[in-house]
Design an enzyme around this catalytic site. Structure first.
Site, PDB file in Angstrom:
ATOM      1  N   SER A 138     -32.172 -38.950-116.679  1.00 14.95           N
ATOM      2  CA  SER A 138     -32.765 -39.204-115.361  1.00 14.95           C
ATOM      3  C   SER A 138     -31.617 -39.283-114.372  1.00 14.95           C
ATOM      4  O   SER A 138     -30.470 -39.527-114.772  1.00 14.95           O
ATOM      5  CB  SER A 138     -33.497 -40.548-115.402  1.00 14.95           C
ATOM      6  OG  SER A 138     -33.753 -41.024-114.099  1.00 14.95           O
ATOM      7  N   TYR A 152     -34.049 -49.680-117.633  1.00 12.75           N
ATOM      8  CA  TYR A 152     -34.289 -48.227-117.612  1.00 12.75           C
ATOM      9  C   TYR A 152     -33.000 -47.498-117.227  1.00 12.75           C
ATOM     10  O   TYR A 152     -32.606 -46.539-117.894  1.00 12.75           O
ATOM     11  CB  TYR A 152     -35.415 -47.897-116.628  1.00 12.75           C
ATOM     12  CG  TYR A 152     -35.718 -46.410-116.559  1.00 12.75           C
ATOM     13  CD1 TYR A 152     -36.363 -45.769-117.610  1.00 12.75           C
ATOM     14  CD2 TYR A 152     -35.350 -45.653-115.446  1.00 12.75           C
ATOM     15  CE1 TYR A 152     -36.637 -44.401-117.551  1.00 12.75           C
ATOM     16  CE2 TYR A 152     -35.624 -44.294-115.381  1.00 12.75           C
ATOM     17  CZ  TYR A 152     -36.268 -43.674-116.436  1.00 12.75           C
ATOM     18  OH  TYR A 152     -36.525 -42.322-116.389  1.00 12.75           O
TER      19      TYR A 152
HETATM   20  N1  LIG Z   1     -41.344 -38.827-113.870  1.00 14.93           N
HETATM   21  C1  LIG Z   1     -40.152 -39.096-113.372  1.00 14.93           C
HETATM   22  O1  LIG Z   1     -40.000 -39.393-112.187  1.00 14.93           O
HETATM   23  C2  LIG Z   1     -38.926 -38.996-114.230  1.00 14.93           C
HETATM   24  C3  LIG Z   1     -37.680 -38.932-113.605  1.00 14.93           C
HETATM   25  C4  LIG Z   1     -36.535 -38.854-114.383  1.00 14.93           C
HETATM   26  C5  LIG Z   1     -36.643 -38.814-115.750  1.00 14.93           C
HETATM   27  N2  LIG Z   1     -37.864 -38.889-116.340  1.00 14.93           N
HETATM   28  C6  LIG Z   1     -37.922 -38.880-117.808  1.00 14.93           C
HETATM   29  O2  LIG Z   1     -38.706 -37.780-118.218  1.00 14.93           O
HETATM   30  C7  LIG Z   1     -39.229 -38.030-119.519  1.00 14.93           C
HETATM   31  C8  LIG Z   1     -40.690 -37.653-119.546  1.00 14.93           C
HETATM   32  O3  LIG Z   1     -41.397 -38.515-118.679  1.00 14.93           O
HETATM   33  P1  LIG Z   1     -42.592 -38.030-117.743  1.00 14.93           P
HETATM   34  O4  LIG Z   1     -42.164 -38.224-116.349  1.00 14.93           O
HETATM   35  O5  LIG Z   1     -43.083 -36.711-118.169  1.00 14.93           O
HETATM   36  O6  LIG Z   1     -43.652 -39.201-118.029  1.00 14.93           O
HETATM   37  P2  LIG Z   1     -45.051 -39.215-118.808  1.00 14.93           P
HETATM   38  O7  LIG Z   1     -45.990 -38.231-118.219  1.00 14.93           O
HETATM   39  O8  LIG Z   1     -45.433 -40.649-118.830  1.00 14.93           O
HETATM   40  O9  LIG Z   1     -44.656 -38.711-120.281  1.00 14.93           O
HETATM   41  C9  LIG Z   1     -43.946 -39.531-121.180  1.00 14.93           C
HETATM   42  C10 LIG Z   1     -44.071 -38.955-122.571  1.00 14.93           C
HETATM   43  O10 LIG Z   1     -43.324 -39.817-123.474  1.00 14.93           O
HETATM   44  C11 LIG Z   1     -44.152 -40.129-124.574  1.00 14.93           C
HETATM   45  N3  LIG Z   1     -43.857 -41.464-125.098  1.00 14.93           N
HETATM   46  C12 LIG Z   1     -43.766 -42.619-124.415  1.00 14.93           C
HETATM   47  N4  LIG Z   1     -43.594 -43.649-125.271  1.00 14.93           N
HETATM   48  C13 LIG Z   1     -43.592 -43.109-126.527  1.00 14.93           C
HETATM   49  C14 LIG Z   1     -43.488 -43.649-127.832  1.00 14.93           C
HETATM   50  N5  LIG Z   1     -43.392 -44.968-128.042  1.00 14.93           N
HETATM   51  N6  LIG Z   1     -43.511 -42.806-128.880  1.00 14.93           N
HETATM   52  C15 LIG Z   1     -43.644 -41.477-128.699  1.00 14.93           C
HETATM   53  N7  LIG Z   1     -43.767 -40.892-127.489  1.00 14.93           N
HETATM   54  C16 LIG Z   1     -43.743 -41.706-126.417  1.00 14.93           C
HETATM   55  C17 LIG Z   1     -45.588 -40.088-124.026  1.00 14.93           C
HETATM   56  O11 LIG Z   1     -46.492 -39.793-125.091  1.00 14.93           O
HETATM   57  P3  LIG Z   1     -47.579 -40.810-125.693  1.00 14.93           P
HETATM   58  O12 LIG Z   1     -47.917 -41.808-124.628  1.00 14.93           O
HETATM   59  O13 LIG Z   1     -48.718 -39.922-126.088  1.00 14.93           O
HETATM   60  O14 LIG Z   1     -46.888 -41.414-126.882  1.00 14.93           O
HETATM   61  C18 LIG Z   1     -45.512 -38.921-123.061  1.00 14.93           C
HETATM   62  O15 LIG Z   1     -45.760 -37.707-123.722  1.00 14.93           O
HETATM   63  C19 LIG Z   1     -38.929 -39.508-119.802  1.00 14.93           C
HETATM   64  O16 LIG Z   1     -37.819 -39.601-120.667  1.00 14.93           O
HETATM   65  C20 LIG Z   1     -38.599 -40.074-118.437  1.00 14.93           C
HETATM   66  O17 LIG Z   1     -37.747 -41.201-118.513  1.00 14.93           O
HETATM   67  C21 LIG Z   1     -39.007 -38.970-115.607  1.00 14.93           C
END
Ligand SMILES: NC(=O)c1ccc[n+]([C@@H]2O[C@H](COP(=O)([O-])OP(=O)(O)OC[C@H]3O[C@@H](n4cnc5c(N)ncnc54)[C@H](OP(=O)(O)O)[C@@H]3O)[C@@H](O)[C@H]2O)c1
Length: 259
Positions: A138, A152
């Site tokens: 991130s 985080y």
């Molecule tokens: N959205 C943002 O603004 C942003 C910015 C920078 C970085 N990121 C990073 O991008 C990545 C993806 O996030 P996203 O934004 O796409 O959010 P999201 O839509 O909430 O997706 C998160 C994914 O992680 C999985 N996950 C969460 N906890 C888990 C667990 N205990 N075991 C297995 N899988 C788990 C969820 O699957 P299940 O719930 O089905 O398990 C889901 O598929 C993350 O690493 C996040 O930190 C996001």
């Protein structure tokens, strides 16, 4: 251009929503058979119906050591060409108020699962001298600290630091294997609902984020930042005294909490 189905797999964690789901669609379009993992198996099954290539679904909670070991055992026999350590989540609030349980789980998923899967898969890639590992960090991982989202930011700093160190080692060994980290700012996914916040900056779409990341991954860029604003913030952030940078991040995070 028509893509031919490839033999080696792309393994994507957290493919049940957001950026991970978009990685799955994109790599399937590029002809990769997929191994998708997350806790919400129903969402993975629904996604698989729309994908063009063979898709293996493994339900796993990456905060559980047992599930991580089971996943490693289940993927052992497959040749993995691409690993995308994408699963992760955030938690917002002053450190003394946030949930210890949620943060310990966050460290399991954001830090330990990334470390574990990289450790399991990298040696095989080095042995065959090919493969790609993309760790989704991130922009939080590019700044010295993130008050009001402290755990985080710390978890993502681990991911960027680990990734850059391994990238250096792999390049120094003269290997073709790629390892890099994706450092986006806000992306419009389910992340906010899970972290219980609202972004203070406008987010990009998960489609754009995944497409940009895959393009840069194949160009072997070690630190991938999809937007100009975050590139500029990271660049100028490095020029500032760290205390000032931390105060500016605190201001930004507080705006998310108290809007
Ligand atoms: N959205 C943002 O603004 C942003 C910015 C920078 C970085 N990121 C990073 O991008 C990545 C993806 O996030 P996203 O934004 O796409 O959010 P999201 O839509 O909430 O997706 C998160 C994914 O992680 C999985 N996950 C969460 N906890 C888990 C667990 N205990 N075991 C297995 N899988 C788990 C969820 O699957 P299940 O719930 O089905 O398990 C889901 O598929 C993350 O690493 C996040 O930190 C996001």
């Amino acid at each position: 251009m028509k893509q031919h189905t490839k033999q080696s797999f792309a393994l994507i964690t957290g493919a049940s929503s957001g950026i991970g789901e978009e990685f799955a669609k994109l790599l399937s379009q590029k002809g990769y058979p997929l191994i998708l993992t997350a806790r919400r198996e129903d969402r993975l099954k629904k996604l698989a119906k729309h994908l063009k290539t063979r898709t293996i679904i493994i339900e796993a909670d990456l905060s559980s050591e047992n599930d991580r070991n089971r996943l490693a055992e289940q993927i052992r026999r497959y040749d993995i060409e691409i690993l995308i350590n994408n699963a992760g989540f955030g938690e917002c609030g002053a450190f003394y108020k946030t949930s210890l349980t949620k943060e310990m789980n966050m460290i399991e998923v954001n830090v330990k699962a990334v470390h574990f899967l990289t450790k399991k898969i990298l040696p095989k890639m080095l042995h065959k001298n090919s493969g790609y590992i993309l760790n989704v960090a991130s922009s939080a991982g590019l700044f010295p600290a993130g008050p009001y989202m402290a755990a985080y930011y710390a978890s993502k700093a681990y991911v960027t630091s680990l990734t850059r160190a391994i990238a250096h080692e792999v390049k120094s060994a003269g290997k073709e294997v790629y390892i890099g980290c994706l450092c986006p700012g806000p992306v419009n996914t389910e992340f906010n609902a899970v972290a219980d916040v609202e972004f203070s900056l406008k987010g990009i779409s998960p489609e754009f984020c995944a497409r940009y990341a895959v393009q840069k991954m194949f160009q072997k860029k070690t630190v991938i930042i999809p937007t100009f604003l975050i590139k500029a913030a990271a660049f100028f952030g490095r020029l500032l005294p760290q205390e000032i940078s931390i105060s500016m991040t605190a201001h930004q995070q507080k705006r998310k909490l108290y809007r």
